[in-house]
Design a protein around this motif. Sequence first.
Motif, mmCIF file in Angstrom:
data_model
loop_
_atom_site.group_PDB
_atom_site.id
_atom_site.type_symbol
_atom_site.label_atom_id
_atom_site.label_comp_id
_atom_site.label_asym_id
_atom_site.label_seq_id
_atom_site.Cartn_x
_atom_site.Cartn_y
_atom_site.Cartn_z
ATOM 1 N N ALA A 127 0.869 -1.180 0.000
ATOM 2 C CA ALA A 127 0.000 0.000 0.000
ATOM 3 C C ALA A 127 0.898 1.220 0.000
ATOM 4 C CB ALA A 127 -0.903 0.006 1.231
ATOM 5 N N TRP A 128 0.516 2.251 -0.747
ATOM 6 C CA TRP A 128 1.230 3.518 -0.746
ATOM 7 C C TRP A 128 0.509 4.466 0.198
ATOM 8 C CZ3 TRP A 128 5.874 4.512 -2.846
ATOM 9 C CH2 TRP A 128 6.373 3.581 -3.766
ATOM 10 N N VAL A 129 1.241 5.021 1.168
ATOM 11 C CA VAL A 129 0.639 5.854 2.204
ATOM 12 C C VAL A 129 1.457 7.140 2.357
ATOM 13 C CG1 VAL A 129 0.010 5.966 4.653
ATOM 14 C CG2 VAL A 129 -0.187 3.797 3.429
ATOM 15 N N PRO A 130 0.772 8.291 2.399
ATOM 16 C CA PRO A 130 1.500 9.551 2.636
ATOM 17 C C PRO A 130 2.197 9.519 3.994
ATOM 18 C CG PRO A 130 -0.700 9.998 1.823
ATOM 19 C CD PRO A 130 -0.648 8.539 2.143
ATOM 20 N N LEU A 131 3.452 9.919 4.014
ATOM 21 C CA LEU A 131 4.225 9.902 5.256
ATOM 22 C C LEU A 131 3.582 10.750 6.345
ATOM 23 C CD1 LEU A 131 7.865 10.035 3.891
ATOM 24 C CD2 LEU A 131 6.885 8.242 5.327
ATOM 25 N N ARG A 132 2.919 11.842 5.975
ATOM 26 C CA ARG A 132 2.330 12.735 6.976
ATOM 27 C C ARG A 132 0.916 12.330 7.388
ATOM 28 N NH1 ARG A 132 2.829 18.600 5.053
ATOM 29 N NH2 ARG A 132 1.801 18.932 7.043
ATOM 30 N N ASN A 133 0.366 11.286 6.769
ATOM 31 C CA ASN A 133 -0.964 10.817 7.158
ATOM 32 C C ASN A 133 -0.786 9.787 8.276
ATOM 33 O OD1 ASN A 133 -3.509 9.673 7.442
ATOM 34 N ND2 ASN A 133 -3.965 9.798 5.256
ATOM 35 N N GLU A 134 -0.652 10.302 9.481
ATOM 36 C CA GLU A 134 -0.335 9.446 10.635
ATOM 37 C C GLU A 134 -1.417 8.413 10.915
ATOM 38 O OE1 GLU A 134 0.711 12.010 13.898
ATOM 39 O OE2 GLU A 134 2.148 13.101 12.654
ATOM 40 N N ARG A 135 -2.677 8.754 10.713
ATOM 41 C CA ARG A 135 -3.771 7.807 10.953
ATOM 42 C C ARG A 135 -3.644 6.614 10.007
ATOM 43 N NH1 ARG A 135 -8.751 7.354 13.103
ATOM 44 N NH2 ARG A 135 -8.752 9.443 13.955
ATOM 45 N N ALA A 136 -3.438 6.879 8.726
ATOM 46 C CA ALA A 136 -3.316 5.794 7.749
ATOM 47 C C ALA A 136 -2.064 4.970 8.019
ATOM 48 C CB ALA A 136 -3.293 6.356 6.334
ATOM 49 N N GLU A 148 8.796 0.564 3.732
ATOM 50 C CA GLU A 148 9.961 0.371 2.877
ATOM 51 C C GLU A 148 10.471 1.767 2.536
ATOM 52 O OE1 GLU A 148 8.176 -1.815 -0.387
ATOM 53 O OE2 GLU A 148 8.945 -3.672 0.434
ATOM 54 N N MET A 149 11.305 2.316 3.399
ATOM 55 C CA MET A 149 11.708 3.716 3.290
ATOM 56 C C MET A 149 12.458 4.026 1.997
ATOM 57 S SD MET A 149 10.166 5.115 5.711
ATOM 58 C CE MET A 149 10.785 6.777 5.590
ATOM 59 N N THR A 150 13.076 3.029 1.386
ATOM 60 C CA THR A 150 13.791 3.285 0.136
ATOM 61 C C THR A 150 12.828 3.539 -1.023
ATOM 62 O OG1 THR A 150 13.912 0.916 -0.342
ATOM 63 C CG2 THR A 150 15.798 1.900 0.816
ATOM 64 N N THR A 151 11.519 3.352 -0.800
ATOM 65 C CA THR A 151 10.540 3.561 -1.865
ATOM 66 C C THR A 151 9.917 4.953 -1.816
ATOM 67 O OG1 THR A 151 8.691 2.722 -0.533
ATOM 68 C CG2 THR A 151 9.933 1.108 -1.848
ATOM 69 N N ALA A 152 10.300 5.783 -0.880
ATOM 70 C CA ALA A 152 9.684 7.107 -0.736
ATOM 71 C C ALA A 152 9.692 7.837 -2.078
ATOM 72 C CB ALA A 152 10.416 7.925 0.315
ATOM 73 N N GLU A 164 5.100 10.077 -0.158
ATOM 74 C CA GLU A 164 4.492 8.833 0.283
ATOM 75 C C GLU A 164 5.505 7.710 0.231
ATOM 76 O OE1 GLU A 164 0.986 8.307 -2.141
ATOM 77 O OE2 GLU A 164 2.124 7.529 -3.814
ATOM 78 N N VAL A 165 5.201 6.653 0.951
ATOM 79 C CA VAL A 165 6.098 5.513 1.054
ATOM 80 C C VAL A 165 5.272 4.242 0.899
ATOM 81 C CG1 VAL A 165 5.932 5.333 3.585
ATOM 82 C CG2 VAL A 165 7.971 4.495 2.425
ATOM 83 N N ARG A 166 5.897 3.220 0.344
ATOM 84 C CA ARG A 166 5.222 1.929 0.179
ATOM 85 C C ARG A 166 5.398 1.119 1.457
ATOM 86 N NH1 ARG A 166 7.316 -1.250 -4.667
ATOM 87 N NH2 ARG A 166 9.012 -1.694 -3.219
ATOM 88 N N LEU A 167 4.308 0.514 1.870
ATOM 89 C CA LEU A 167 4.326 -0.419 2.993
ATOM 90 C C LEU A 167 4.036 -1.806 2.433
ATOM 91 C CD1 LEU A 167 3.253 2.458 4.139
ATOM 92 C CD2 LEU A 167 2.836 1.143 6.176
ATOM 93 N N GLN A 168 4.570 -2.818 3.096
ATOM 94 C CA GLN A 168 4.395 -4.182 2.590
ATOM 95 C C GLN A 168 4.229 -5.155 3.735
ATOM 96 O OE1 GLN A 168 7.160 -5.425 -0.483
ATOM 97 N NE2 GLN A 168 7.129 -7.530 0.228
ATOM 98 N N ARG A 169 3.516 -6.245 3.478
ATOM 99 C CA ARG A 169 3.396 -7.325 4.442
ATOM 100 C C ARG A 169 3.125 -8.625 3.699
ATOM 101 N NH1 ARG A 169 -1.384 -8.710 8.113
ATOM 102 N NH2 ARG A 169 -0.730 -10.703 7.337
ATOM 103 N N PRO A 170 3.551 -9.741 4.318
ATOM 104 C CA PRO A 170 3.221 -11.032 3.700
ATOM 105 C C PRO A 170 1.750 -11.365 3.930
ATOM 106 C CG PRO A 170 4.462 -11.346 5.733
ATOM 107 C CD PRO A 170 4.384 -9.869 5.484
#
Length: 172
Positions: A127-136, A148-152, A164-170
């Motif tokens: 999921a791509w989430v804005p870094l400043r959207n703390e709730r999301a 995945e901070m290298t994806t910012a 925004e940054v990509r987050l990932q999970r299995p």
Amino acid sequence: MPSIQVRPATLRDAKAIAQIHSLSVQAAYEGIVPQAQLKAMSPEKSQAYWREAIEYCEPQVHVALEDDRIVGFVGFDRSRDEKSRPTTGEIWAIYAAPTHWSKGVGLALWDAARDGLQEEGCTTVTAWVPLRNERAMRFHELAGFKREMTTAKTAVVGGCKIEEVRLQRPLP
């Protein structure tokens, strides 16, 4: 408190989805995107997008209902990232009406998306989430996603550039 039900969206749901999308974006991005741009993000502009998404199942769209009233939605499908594996899914959008934040709507939508992605053979989800959207950010991290901070990257929301940054999970 009434329970939240989740079902696949129908074309009749597009207007309610667009309204929730607009209200949620305006609330979630307050202080991140200038007020003028937020007000310009009207439901009319996104209703056609959601009608098309529902009609062509790209992304797959599910709605959350409370007493037969739509209170949230999720769009999910294979990852749109160019170099991702075919077994990588993505949460394209997940929103609950601001009146229903922190009431289990997001969790019910996440459960439905996770199940749908697993049925499609996905083994990971992003999921791509804005870094400043703390709730999301907090929601996704509580659901087991890792940053995945290298994806910012810089994205444009309502004519405004945001990081925004990509987050990932299995997927189990």
